[in-house]
Scaffold this motif. Structure first.
Motif, mmCIF file in Angstrom:
data_model
loop_
_atom_site.group_PDB
_atom_site.id
_atom_site.type_symbol
_atom_site.label_atom_id
_atom_site.label_comp_id
_atom_site.label_asym_id
_atom_site.label_seq_id
_atom_site.Cartn_x
_atom_site.Cartn_y
_atom_site.Cartn_z
ATOM 1 N N ASP A 30 0.831 -1.210 0.000
ATOM 2 C CA ASP A 30 0.000 0.000 0.000
ATOM 3 C C ASP A 30 0.863 1.257 0.000
ATOM 4 O OD1 ASP A 30 -2.722 -1.130 0.180
ATOM 5 O OD2 ASP A 30 -1.969 -1.945 2.060
ATOM 6 N N TYR A 31 1.958 1.230 0.755
ATOM 7 C CA TYR A 31 2.853 2.388 0.794
ATOM 8 C C TYR A 31 3.567 2.567 -0.547
ATOM 9 C CZ TYR A 31 2.164 2.738 5.827
ATOM 10 O OH TYR A 31 1.607 2.898 7.078
ATOM 11 N N ILE A 32 3.945 1.461 -1.170
ATOM 12 C CA ILE A 32 4.590 1.556 -2.484
ATOM 13 C C ILE A 32 3.627 2.119 -3.515
ATOM 14 C CG2 ILE A 32 5.591 0.198 -4.363
ATOM 15 C CD1 ILE A 32 6.723 -1.698 -2.260
ATOM 16 N N LEU A 33 2.386 1.649 -3.487
ATOM 17 C CA LEU A 33 1.387 2.155 -4.432
ATOM 18 C C LEU A 33 1.136 3.641 -4.213
ATOM 19 C CD1 LEU A 33 -0.555 1.376 -6.689
ATOM 20 C CD2 LEU A 33 -2.276 0.860 -4.940
ATOM 21 N N TRP A 34 1.113 4.070 -2.946
ATOM 22 C CA TRP A 34 0.935 5.500 -2.649
ATOM 23 C C TRP A 34 2.092 6.320 -3.218
ATOM 24 C CZ3 TRP A 34 4.001 8.334 1.009
ATOM 25 C CH2 TRP A 34 3.576 9.653 1.187
ATOM 26 N N LEU A 35 3.301 5.821 -3.075
ATOM 27 C CA LEU A 35 4.457 6.524 -3.628
ATOM 28 C C LEU A 35 4.396 6.597 -5.151
ATOM 29 C CD1 LEU A 35 7.354 5.121 -1.401
ATOM 30 C CD2 LEU A 35 6.414 7.447 -1.385
ATOM 31 N N VAL A 36 3.912 5.534 -5.784
ATOM 32 C CA VAL A 36 3.785 5.534 -7.244
ATOM 33 C C VAL A 36 2.792 6.603 -7.690
ATOM 34 C CG1 VAL A 36 2.956 4.194 -9.215
ATOM 35 C CG2 VAL A 36 4.472 3.133 -7.527
ATOM 36 N N PHE A 37 1.639 6.659 -7.042
ATOM 37 C CA PHE A 37 0.635 7.677 -7.392
ATOM 38 C C PHE A 37 1.166 9.081 -7.129
ATOM 39 C CE2 PHE A 37 -2.729 4.365 -7.223
ATOM 40 C CZ PHE A 37 -3.354 4.680 -8.411
ATOM 41 N N LEU A 38 1.882 9.252 -6.013
ATOM 42 C CA LEU A 38 2.417 10.564 -5.683
ATOM 43 C C LEU A 38 3.463 10.995 -6.700
ATOM 44 C CD1 LEU A 38 2.397 12.875 -3.630
ATOM 45 C CD2 LEU A 38 4.180 11.668 -2.364
ATOM 46 N N ALA A 39 4.364 10.081 -7.058
ATOM 47 C CA ALA A 39 5.383 10.407 -8.056
ATOM 48 C C ALA A 39 4.747 10.699 -9.408
ATOM 49 C CB ALA A 39 6.374 9.250 -8.172
ATOM 50 N N LEU A 70 -3.770 15.416 -11.787
ATOM 51 C CA LEU A 70 -4.796 15.670 -10.768
ATOM 52 C C LEU A 70 -5.466 14.365 -10.341
ATOM 53 C CD1 LEU A 70 -6.441 18.908 -12.217
ATOM 54 C CD2 LEU A 70 -4.920 18.732 -10.232
ATOM 55 N N PHE A 71 -5.666 13.468 -11.298
ATOM 56 C CA PHE A 71 -6.256 12.174 -10.997
ATOM 57 C C PHE A 71 -5.356 11.381 -10.044
ATOM 58 C CE2 PHE A 71 -6.886 7.657 -11.916
ATOM 59 C CZ PHE A 71 -8.267 7.544 -11.744
ATOM 60 N N CYS A 72 -4.061 11.352 -10.338
ATOM 61 C CA CYS A 72 -3.110 10.653 -9.469
ATOM 62 C C CYS A 72 -3.005 11.327 -8.104
ATOM 63 C CB CYS A 72 -1.734 10.601 -10.125
ATOM 64 S SG CYS A 72 -1.625 9.521 -11.563
ATOM 65 N N TRP A 73 -3.070 12.639 -8.104
ATOM 66 C CA TRP A 73 -2.983 13.375 -6.835
ATOM 67 C C TRP A 73 -4.176 13.069 -5.933
ATOM 68 C CZ3 TRP A 73 0.952 16.200 -4.899
ATOM 69 C CH2 TRP A 73 0.693 16.949 -3.759
ATOM 70 N N LEU A 74 -5.359 12.931 -6.541
ATOM 71 C CA LEU A 74 -6.546 12.597 -5.761
ATOM 72 C C LEU A 74 -6.391 11.231 -5.101
ATOM 73 C CD1 LEU A 74 -9.477 13.075 -4.883
ATOM 74 C CD2 LEU A 74 -10.214 12.108 -7.064
ATOM 75 N N PHE A 75 -5.947 10.240 -5.858
ATOM 76 C CA PHE A 75 -5.762 8.911 -5.290
ATOM 77 C C PHE A 75 -4.672 8.917 -4.228
ATOM 78 C CE2 PHE A 75 -8.436 7.286 -8.581
ATOM 79 C CZ PHE A 75 -8.886 6.065 -8.105
ATOM 80 N N ALA A 76 -3.596 9.656 -4.469
ATOM 81 C CA ALA A 76 -2.517 9.725 -3.486
ATOM 82 C C ALA A 76 -3.002 10.365 -2.193
ATOM 83 C CB ALA A 76 -1.339 10.510 -4.063
#
Length: 306
Positions: A30-39, A70-76
């Motif tokens: 979950d933390y890795i996926l969050w970093l991917v979306f944030l990046a 913006l889409f990735c930022w929302l998920f992050a």
């Protein structure tokens, strides 16, 4: 019965070193996926600035890149809030000690809410008749547009602990649990409600249903095994409600309004505010204003009159 309501900090103070504690958990993935979306969000939002230097031949429109960012930022942001919530000290569902069973019925997502709210139900072994664990594996077939794409069925394990009590909870205790399940947090003027309701109570107050459908550590089976050392545990059955569970806010009745106004008139405005918030979705500031101006005068239209 000896069951009572206490605050979450009070419950943590009573915990012994050998206590068995069940928490909501999130894995490394979950933390890795969050970093991917944030990046991805940072890269896409800054695309109009760095494309000239790194990808001068790129034909991706800047507007599309910004939309994707913006889409990735929302998920992050959504995932980040969840991951932050699980790291809080408030994040626990059940604490088992030698002579107590503490159930935290406030969602871990609401860790910013007032810590002086009574959100823990404390039970002793004498209060519990037996515990019925229920578990089921829900399997949903994953469908793909490409028939050559091999997909695995989606599996979700659902677990419930139904705690049968010797004596029913009082109506005040039931009201507090119901109120916590449907309270509306206010953040920057935007109201939202989490569907996560850790504890539900039956209409007669004799059955508690503790939800393990999320990811917990230790897991459901380990929790059942540990509880079996100190309580009567029945064999695991399929998930089905043993009794109808209440799922609505306790109503603001004329009798409760009179009690609230009596507390305020006697000088106990803090008690009046706390009781008012049990039966409404008002914020702390809104509740203070209502107490100052009079409950009957301010909330007359919300009072259920038989």
């Amino acid at each position: 019965m000896s069951a009572d309501l206490i605050t979450e900090p009070q419950a943590r103070q009573l915990v012994t070193a050998d206590a068995f504690i069940v928490r909501e958990s999130r894995g490394v993935g979950d933390y890795i996926l969050w970093l991917v979306f944030l990046a991805g969000a940072i890269a896409a939002l800054s695309y109009p600035f760095w494309r000239v230097y790194l990808l001068p031949e790129a034909d991706l429109p800047s507007g599309m890149a910004v939309f994707a960012g913006l889409f990735c930022w929302l998920f992050a942001a959504l995932m980040g809030g969840e991951l932050k919530a699980v790291r809080q000290s408030h994040n626990w569902l059940l604490m088992l000690t030698v002579n107590q069973l503490n159930i935290h019925f406030r969602s871990f997502r609401h860790w910013k809410w007032p810590v002086d709210d009574k959100t823990v139900l404390r039970l002793s072994p004498h209060d519990v008749e037996y515990i019925q664990p229920r578990e089921s594996l829900i399997v949903a077939e994953a469908r793909g547009a490409n028939p050559l794409w091999k997909t695995e069925p989606m599996r979700k394990r659902v677990g419930l602990l139904e705690i049968f009590l010797r004596d029913a909870l009082t109506q005040d205790q039931i009201d507090v649990i119901l109120s916590e399940n449907v309270r509306m947090p206010t953040s920057k003027g935007i109201r939202s409600r989490s569907s996560h309701k850790p504890l539900r109570v039956s209409a007669d107050g004799f059955v508690l249903s503790l939800d393990f459908s999320g990811r917990t550590s230790p897991n459901f089976m380990q929790t059942v095994t540990k509880l079996g050392e100190r309580y009567r545990i029945r064999p695991i059955g399929e998930v089905e409600a043993a009794a109808p569970m209440l799922d609505s806010k306790p109503e603001l009745t004329p009798e409760r309004v009179r009690t609230i106004e009596s507390l305020a008139a006697s000088g106990d405005k803090i008690g009046a505010i706390q009781m008012l918030r049990q039966y409404t979705s008002l914020s702390l500031k809104e509740s203070k204003d209502v107490i100052e101006n009079g409950v009957e005068r301010t909330l007359g239209s919300r009072i259920r009159r038989s």
